[in-house]
Design an enzyme around this catalytic site. Structure first.
Site, PDB file in Angstrom:
ATOM      1  N   CYS A   9      27.304  41.414 -13.853  1.00  0.00           N
ATOM      2  CA  CYS A   9      28.540  40.619 -13.755  1.00  0.00           C
ATOM      3  C   CYS A   9      28.979  40.612 -12.299  1.00  0.00           C
ATOM      4  O   CYS A   9      28.172  40.878 -11.412  1.00  0.00           O
ATOM      5  CB  CYS A   9      29.614  41.153 -14.701  1.00  0.00           C
ATOM      6  SG  CYS A   9      30.134  42.847 -14.360  1.00  0.00           S
ATOM      7  N   ASN A  12      30.825  44.738 -11.755  1.00  0.00           N
ATOM      8  CA  ASN A  12      30.144  45.859 -12.421  1.00  0.00           C
ATOM      9  C   ASN A  12      31.128  46.956 -12.847  1.00  0.00           C
ATOM     10  O   ASN A  12      30.809  48.147 -12.817  1.00  0.00           O
ATOM     11  CB  ASN A  12      29.021  46.441 -11.530  1.00  0.00           C
ATOM     12  CG  ASN A  12      28.086  47.413 -12.247  1.00  0.00           C
ATOM     13  OD1 ASN A  12      27.526  48.312 -11.616  1.00  0.00           O
ATOM     14  ND2 ASN A  12      27.892  47.266 -13.539  1.00  0.00           N
ATOM     15  N   ARG A  15      32.520  43.772 -17.569  1.00  0.00           N
ATOM     16  CA  ARG A  15      31.611  43.166 -18.544  1.00  0.00           C
ATOM     17  C   ARG A  15      30.241  43.826 -18.599  1.00  0.00           C
ATOM     18  O   ARG A  15      29.765  44.172 -19.692  1.00  0.00           O
ATOM     19  CB  ARG A  15      31.467  41.659 -18.258  1.00  0.00           C
ATOM     20  CG  ARG A  15      32.738  40.887 -18.529  1.00  0.00           C
ATOM     21  CD  ARG A  15      32.677  39.502 -17.932  1.00  0.00           C
ATOM     22  NE  ARG A  15      32.676  39.543 -16.468  1.00  0.00           N
ATOM     23  CZ  ARG A  15      32.516  38.507 -15.678  1.00  0.00           C
ATOM     24  NH1 ARG A  15      32.293  37.318 -16.227  1.00  0.00           N
ATOM     25  NH2 ARG A  15      32.560  38.634 -14.377  1.00  0.00           N
TER      26      ARG A  15
HETATM   27  P1  4NP Z   1      33.566  42.269 -14.018  1.00  0.00           P
HETATM   28  O1  4NP Z   1      35.122  41.999 -13.791  1.00  0.00           O
HETATM   29  O2  4NP Z   1      32.833  41.255 -13.181  1.00  0.00           O
HETATM   30  O3  4NP Z   1      33.402  42.041 -15.476  1.00  0.00           O
HETATM   31  O4  4NP Z   1      33.299  43.699 -13.597  1.00  0.00           O
HETATM   32  C1  4NP Z   1      35.737  41.945 -12.541  1.00  0.00           C
HETATM   33  C2  4NP Z   1      36.067  43.095 -11.887  1.00  0.00           C
HETATM   34  C3  4NP Z   1      36.720  43.043 -10.674  1.00  0.00           C
HETATM   35  C4  4NP Z   1      37.024  41.813 -10.119  1.00  0.00           C
HETATM   36  C5  4NP Z   1      36.695  40.646 -10.769  1.00  0.00           C
HETATM   37  C6  4NP Z   1      36.029  40.719 -11.980  1.00  0.00           C
HETATM   38  N1  4NP Z   1      37.728  41.767  -8.881  1.00  0.00           N
HETATM   39  O5  4NP Z   1      38.147  40.655  -8.497  1.00  0.00           O
HETATM   40  O6  4NP Z   1      37.891  42.810  -8.213  1.00  0.00           O
END
Ligand code: 4NP
Length: 160
Positions: A9, A12, A15
Site C-alpha cells: 500500500c 505500509n 492496509r
Molecule cells: P496505508 O495508509 O497506505 O494503508 O498504510 C496510509 C498511511 C499513511 C498515510 C496515507 C495512507 N499518510 O499520508 O501518511
C-alpha cells in the site's frame, strides 16, 4: 519451493499490514506456513520502521489477528524476492509497475481485490487513514474476502 507474497500500500501501516496479518492467519490455519511466506511494504518511505497504525492493530486484534509488521519501502531490488506482489489500489499498482525493472517482474504485480470474483475489476481497498473507525473494519472485510480467494488460487496454481 516457497511461494513468497508481498502486499503493498502507500504507507505500509494500515492496509498492507492488515492483508499480511489476515493472509498469515489463513495460511497458518491451512497448515501451509512452510510453503507460503508473507510480508508487506509501502510505495512511500513515510512511515519506515513504524508498527502498524494502532487503529489497524486494534481492529485486527478484535478478530484474533495480531499485526506484527514494521513498515518498509518496496524498492526495485525487492522484485525478485516475490512471486506475488499485490497492490491495494490503482495508484500503488501504477507506482509498482513503473518501478519494475522488466516485464517479467512487472507481471507479478496485481491488484489484491482482483482475486475476489465478487469485486468489479479494478476494485481498491480504500485507504482508511484519514477516515473513521468503520474504514478499518472495511479493510479487514475486504482483505479477508480477497485473501481467501488468493489462497485458493495459489493452492490450485501450485498444487498445494
Ligand atoms: P496505508 O495508509 O497506505 O494503508 O498504510 C496510509 C498511511 C499513511 C498515510 C496515507 C495512507 N499518510 O499520508 O501518511
Amino acid at each position: 519451493m516457497t511461494i513468497r507474497i508481498c502486499f503493498v500500500c502507500l504507507g505500509n501501516i494500515c492496509r498492507s499490514p492488515t492483508a499480511e496479518g489476515v493472509m498469515t492467519d489463513l495460511v497458518n490455519r491451512a497448515g501451509l506456513s512452510d510453503e507460503i511466506e508473507i510480508s508487506s511494504a509501502g510505495t512511500s518511505a513515510w512511515h519506515v520502521g513504524e508498527k502498524a497504525d494502532s487503529r489497524s492493530r486494534e481492529a485486527a486484534e478484535r478478530r484474533g489477528i495480531e499485526l506484527t509488521s514494521r513498515a518498509s519501502q518496496f524498492r526495485q531490488k525487492h522484485f525478485p524476492e516475490f512471486e506475488y506482489i499485490l497492490a491495494m489500489d490503482m495508484d500503488n499498482l501504477k507506482a509498482l509497475s513503473s518501478l519494475a525493472p522488466n516485464n517479467g517482474e512487472r507481471a507479478k504485480v496485481k491488484l489484491l481485490r482482483d482475486f475476489d470474483p465478487d469485486s468489479p475489476p479494478g476494485s481498491r481497498v480504500p485507504d482508511p487513514y484519514y477516515g473513521g473507525p468503520t474504514g478499518f473494519e472495511d479493510v479487514l472485510d475486504l482483505c479477508t474476502k480477497a485473501c481467501e480467494q488468493l489462497l485458493a488460487h495459489i493452492r490450485r496454481e501450485h498444487g498445494i
